[in-house]
Scaffold this motif. Sequence first.
Motif, PDB file in Angstrom:
ATOM      1  N   SER A 171       0.829  -1.215   0.000  1.00 50.36           N
ATOM      2  CA  SER A 171       0.000   0.000   0.000  1.00 50.36           C
ATOM      3  C   SER A 171       0.858   1.258   0.000  1.00 50.36           C
ATOM      4  O   SER A 171       0.577   2.210  -0.727  1.00 50.36           O
ATOM      5  CB  SER A 171      -0.926   0.022   1.211  1.00 50.36           C
ATOM      6  N   ARG A 225       2.555   1.690  -3.345  1.00 50.30           N
ATOM      7  CA  ARG A 225       1.567   2.104  -4.342  1.00 50.30           C
ATOM      8  C   ARG A 225       1.172   3.569  -4.160  1.00 50.30           C
ATOM      9  O   ARG A 225       1.101   4.321  -5.117  1.00 50.30           O
ATOM     10  CB  ARG A 225       0.330   1.199  -4.252  1.00 50.30           C
ATOM     11  N   MET A 226       0.902   3.971  -2.915  1.00 53.46           N
ATOM     12  CA  MET A 226       0.490   5.357  -2.660  1.00 53.46           C
ATOM     13  C   MET A 226       1.574   6.357  -3.036  1.00 53.46           C
ATOM     14  O   MET A 226       1.279   7.445  -3.507  1.00 53.46           O
ATOM     15  CB  MET A 226       0.111   5.553  -1.189  1.00 53.46           C
ATOM     16  N   ASN A 249      -3.023  11.364  -6.663  1.00 55.72           N
ATOM     17  CA  ASN A 249      -3.961  10.994  -5.606  1.00 55.72           C
ATOM     18  C   ASN A 249      -4.374   9.535  -5.748  1.00 55.72           C
ATOM     19  O   ASN A 249      -4.464   9.008  -6.849  1.00 55.72           O
ATOM     20  CB  ASN A 249      -5.213  11.873  -5.687  1.00 55.72           C
ATOM     21  N   HIS A 250      -4.647   8.915  -4.608  1.00 53.78           N
ATOM     22  CA  HIS A 250      -5.096   7.526  -4.591  1.00 53.78           C
ATOM     23  C   HIS A 250      -6.216   7.380  -3.581  1.00 53.78           C
ATOM     24  O   HIS A 250      -6.229   8.060  -2.550  1.00 53.78           O
ATOM     25  CB  HIS A 250      -3.976   6.567  -4.168  1.00 53.78           C
ATOM     26  N   MET A 294      -7.598   4.208  -1.443  1.00 52.25           N
ATOM     27  CA  MET A 294      -7.300   2.808  -1.141  1.00 52.25           C
ATOM     28  C   MET A 294      -8.267   2.300  -0.090  1.00 52.25           C
ATOM     29  O   MET A 294      -8.662   3.042   0.803  1.00 52.25           O
ATOM     30  CB  MET A 294      -5.873   2.669  -0.632  1.00 52.25           C
TER      31      MET A 294
END
Length: 138
Positions: A83, A86-87, A101-102, A104
């Motif tokens: 995570s 990925r972020m 921006n994400h 999750m």
Amino acid sequence: AQLRPCCTKTWTKKVRLKIPSLLGAVFAYYTISKSGNTYMQLAGETTNANALNSGQTCKEMNKDSHTNICNMLIKPHNIQIVSILRMLGYDMATGNDRLVNHLMQIRTGEGKSMILGACSVILGLLGFNVRCICYSKY
């Protein structure tokens, strides 16, 4: 009144490439600070001091022990590491030098507080101004 940027640091490929080593260091520090004393106490009971410094793996040190001291270490979950990577855009194409921006979804018990804390520390170590608020004790 005019809004000022929160920081003068910019997100670049050079910054992004530092993430894995910083992430490893942050979680190594967390593991040692949370479970280092317990680990050393159990290691002293199950092995001698020379075995600890010999470079043996946990399995080699504890093959005859009922308590595997490696299981006593508080370590990050795989989903937390993935995570964070990925972020922070570590999986993005090399040409993209923007932090995007994400959204999750992290389920209950998967460590949202740990992810938030680790991201805050990493961004702070990279020179960004960070404001982090969390109600959890973790």
